[in-house]
Design a protein around this motif. Structure first.
Motif, PDB file in Angstrom:
ATOM      1  N   ASP A  12       1.736  -4.438  -9.755  1.00 27.61           N
ATOM      2  CA  ASP A  12       2.774  -5.028  -9.412  1.00 27.61           C
ATOM      3  C   ASP A  12       2.956  -5.654  -7.942  1.00 27.61           C
ATOM      4  O   ASP A  12       3.644  -6.496  -7.564  1.00 27.61           O
ATOM      5  N   THR A  13       2.547  -4.806  -6.963  1.00 27.28           N
ATOM      6  CA  THR A  13       2.615  -5.271  -5.455  1.00 27.28           C
ATOM      7  C   THR A  13       1.791  -6.587  -5.258  1.00 27.28           C
ATOM      8  O   THR A  13       2.505  -7.533  -4.529  1.00 27.28           O
ATOM      9  N   ILE A  14       0.621  -6.893  -6.153  1.00 24.30           N
ATOM     10  CA  ILE A  14       0.272  -8.302  -5.780  1.00 24.30           C
ATOM     11  C   ILE A  14       0.882  -9.272  -6.354  1.00 24.30           C
ATOM     12  O   ILE A  14       1.285 -10.533  -5.915  1.00 24.30           O
ATOM     13  N   THR A  15       1.179  -9.157  -7.820  1.00 21.16           N
ATOM     14  CA  THR A  15       1.862 -10.120  -8.644  1.00 21.16           C
ATOM     15  C   THR A  15       3.313 -10.536  -7.887  1.00 21.16           C
ATOM     16  O   THR A  15       3.717 -11.764  -8.038  1.00 21.16           O
ATOM     17  N   ASN A  16       4.023  -9.469  -7.440  1.00 16.21           N
ATOM     18  CA  ASN A  16       5.360  -9.736  -6.879  1.00 16.21           C
ATOM     19  C   ASN A  16       5.532 -10.324  -5.468  1.00 16.21           C
ATOM     20  O   ASN A  16       6.237 -11.158  -5.218  1.00 16.21           O
ATOM     21  N   CYS A  17       4.544  -9.622  -4.774  1.00 15.64           N
ATOM     22  CA  CYS A  17       4.514 -10.018  -3.059  1.00 15.64           C
ATOM     23  C   CYS A  17       3.277 -10.209  -2.453  1.00 15.64           C
ATOM     24  O   CYS A  17       3.418  -9.980  -1.162  1.00 15.64           O
ATOM     25  N   GLY A  18       2.381 -10.553  -3.303  1.00 18.41           N
ATOM     26  CA  GLY A  18       1.171 -10.462  -2.582  1.00 18.41           C
ATOM     27  C   GLY A  18       0.853 -11.534  -1.498  1.00 18.41           C
ATOM     28  O   GLY A  18       0.222 -11.385  -0.364  1.00 18.41           O
ATOM     29  N   GLY A  19       1.460 -12.716  -1.654  1.00 23.16           N
ATOM     30  CA  GLY A  19       1.449 -13.801  -0.663  1.00 23.16           C
ATOM     31  C   GLY A  19       2.257 -13.368   0.468  1.00 23.16           C
ATOM     32  O   GLY A  19       1.702 -13.537   1.895  1.00 23.16           O
ATOM     33  N   THR A  20       3.298 -12.719   0.362  1.00 26.28           N
ATOM     34  CA  THR A  20       4.285 -12.234   1.672  1.00 26.28           C
ATOM     35  C   THR A  20       3.461 -11.327   2.131  1.00 26.28           C
ATOM     36  O   THR A  20       3.342 -11.121   3.578  1.00 26.28           O
ATOM     37  N   GLU A  81      -7.683  -5.211  -0.214  1.00 26.34           N
ATOM     38  CA  GLU A  81      -8.390  -5.590   0.985  1.00 26.34           C
ATOM     39  C   GLU A  81      -8.176  -7.259   0.849  1.00 26.34           C
ATOM     40  O   GLU A  81      -8.111  -7.703   2.124  1.00 26.34           O
ATOM     41  N   ILE A  82      -7.995  -8.014   0.008  1.00 25.40           N
ATOM     42  CA  ILE A  82      -7.760  -9.472   0.099  1.00 25.40           C
ATOM     43  C   ILE A  82      -6.720  -9.938   0.819  1.00 25.40           C
ATOM     44  O   ILE A  82      -6.467 -10.677   1.527  1.00 25.40           O
ATOM     45  N   VAL A  83      -5.433  -9.245   0.404  1.00 30.29           N
ATOM     46  CA  VAL A  83      -4.309  -9.701   1.088  1.00 30.29           C
ATOM     47  C   VAL A  83      -3.814  -8.806   2.366  1.00 30.29           C
ATOM     48  O   VAL A  83      -2.953  -9.346   2.984  1.00 30.29           O
ATOM     49  N   GLY A  84      -4.621  -7.737   2.794  1.00 28.93           N
ATOM     50  CA  GLY A  84      -4.555  -7.162   3.843  1.00 28.93           C
ATOM     51  C   GLY A  84      -3.616  -5.961   3.624  1.00 28.93           C
ATOM     52  O   GLY A  84      -2.737  -5.632   4.968  1.00 28.93           O
ATOM     53  N   ILE A  85      -3.374  -5.166   2.769  1.00 31.55           N
ATOM     54  CA  ILE A  85      -2.634  -3.990   2.821  1.00 31.55           C
ATOM     55  C   ILE A  85      -3.435  -3.025   3.604  1.00 31.55           C
ATOM     56  O   ILE A  85      -4.539  -2.847   3.513  1.00 31.55           O
ATOM     57  N   SER A  86      -2.843  -2.368   4.523  1.00 36.24           N
ATOM     58  CA  SER A  86      -3.230  -1.363   5.325  1.00 36.24           C
ATOM     59  C   SER A  86      -3.653  -0.177   4.845  1.00 36.24           C
ATOM     60  O   SER A  86      -4.761   0.316   5.006  1.00 36.24           O
ATOM     61  N   VAL A 196      -1.275 -19.077   2.055  1.00 31.10           N
ATOM     62  CA  VAL A 196      -2.326 -17.926   1.632  1.00 31.10           C
ATOM     63  C   VAL A 196      -2.272 -17.720   0.158  1.00 31.10           C
ATOM     64  O   VAL A 196      -2.771 -16.733  -0.520  1.00 31.10           O
ATOM     65  N   VAL A 197      -1.935 -18.935  -0.710  1.00 31.97           N
ATOM     66  CA  VAL A 197      -1.780 -18.876  -2.184  1.00 31.97           C
ATOM     67  C   VAL A 197      -3.303 -18.740  -2.716  1.00 31.97           C
ATOM     68  O   VAL A 197      -3.414 -17.818  -3.608  1.00 31.97           O
ATOM     69  N   GLY A 198      -4.389 -19.189  -1.954  1.00 31.30           N
ATOM     70  CA  GLY A 198      -5.493 -18.848  -2.471  1.00 31.30           C
ATOM     71  C   GLY A 198      -6.049 -17.352  -2.489  1.00 31.30           C
ATOM     72  O   GLY A 198      -6.789 -16.853  -3.339  1.00 31.30           O
ATOM     73  N   ARG A 199      -5.450 -16.666  -1.569  1.00 28.04           N
ATOM     74  CA  ARG A 199      -5.679 -15.020  -1.420  1.00 28.04           C
ATOM     75  C   ARG A 199      -4.820 -14.451  -2.350  1.00 28.04           C
ATOM     76  O   ARG A 199      -5.588 -13.497  -3.219  1.00 28.04           O
TER      77      ARG A 199
END
Length: 281
Positions: A12-20, A81-86, A196-199
């Motif tokens: 859910d985190t990726i689909t909803n706000c992964g780009g943000t 790791e791809i989107v940069g979640i700490s 960042v849409v590619g990520r």
């Protein structure tokens, strides 16, 4: 800034706000993702589809819950790791829960108080009578936990109260360009995720177990983030609804609003062919 996302399921985190999140990570912000359930039974495409084959792979078809959970965690870790979640925090609750649980509210409140995020991102809750919707249950839990964290007293609870500055809600399925069409019901903040849409595509491609990789990842981003982008005047955007009012010293006007050219914006936000630039894996 410290951003905390709280969602029901691993993807859910990726689909909803992964780009943000990718944009915040690039800005040097800290991102913590709290996932309430293990997601073992939700979108279990990898396992259900295997059973439909004439000769199922025994290793997949006979996988137990622990194996399914571990596989999904691996997908989540790669996407994070791809989107940069700490940091990822997974509570591994059963994803069949259909109501508020006092213990879970307290757990989420403790995490909020310990992390002390500036903002929280979670789903826009649907009508609470939809008890089978785990996304609504998750957000109702978050809202209850925010109240709980704000009522902590150090001499009674061992920690001081904490009030988050803003809550951004995702998945409000309304993207009008103006504020009058639906009497003000709309996403009131958009984040341009075009750079960042590619990520986001690559992160969604990690969730192969639930059929999110490949065609679906591109279809979702083209349709949902493309339509949000149309409303925002960019190629791809993620839309949000703010829970709290905001106060400014003067009337706010963003750089994007200053630069917008209504004559050619429809051309500008149609320049990217997502499937051509990010072909199927």
């Amino acid at each position: 800034m410290k951003v905390m996302t709280i969602y029901a399921h691993p993807a859910d985190t990726i689909t909803n706000c992964g780009g943000t999140l990718a944009r915040h990570a690039d800005a040097g912000d800290e991102i913590v993702a709290l996932i309430l359930t293990h997601g073992g039974r939700i979108h279990a495409n990898r396992y259900a589809q295997e059973w439909r084959k004439d000769a199922p792979d025994t290793a997949i078809a006979s996988a137990g819950l622990d194996e399914i959970i571990a596989f999904k965690k691996g997908e989540l870790e790669r996407a994070a790791e791809i989107v940069g979640i700490s940091r990822l925090v997974t509570l591994d609750r059963d994803d069949r829960e259909a109501g508020l649980h006092e213990g879970l509210v307290e757990t989420v409140a403790e995490h909020i108080a310990a992390e002390r995020p500036d903002v929280i991102i979670c789903d826009y809750p649907q009508n609470p009578v939809m008890a089978a919707n785990t996304h609504t249950v998750a957000t109702t839990t978050v809202l209850a936990a925010l109240g709980r964290a704000g009522a902590y007293l150090r001499n009674l609870d061992g920690q001081a109260e904490y009030h988050v500055k803003q809550v951004f809600l995702t998945s409000l399925p309304v993207f009008p360009i103006d504020g009058l069409s639906l009497y003000g019901v709309r996403n009131d903040v958009f984040v341009d995720i075009t750079p960042v849409v590619g990520r986001k595509v690559a992160a969604m491609d990690c969730f192969d177990s639930q059929g999110y990789s490949g065609l679906f990842a591109r279809k979702l981003i083209e349709s949902a983030n493309g339509e949000a982008g149309r409303a925002a005047g960019v190629n791809f955007a993620e839309g949000y609804y703010r829970l709290y009012n905001e106060t400014h010293a003067t009337l706010p006007l963003t750089d994007a609003a200053r630069a917008a050219d209504p004559l050619v914006r429809h051309v500008d936000y149609s320049r990217i062919n997502l499937r051509e630039e990010y072909p199927l894996p």
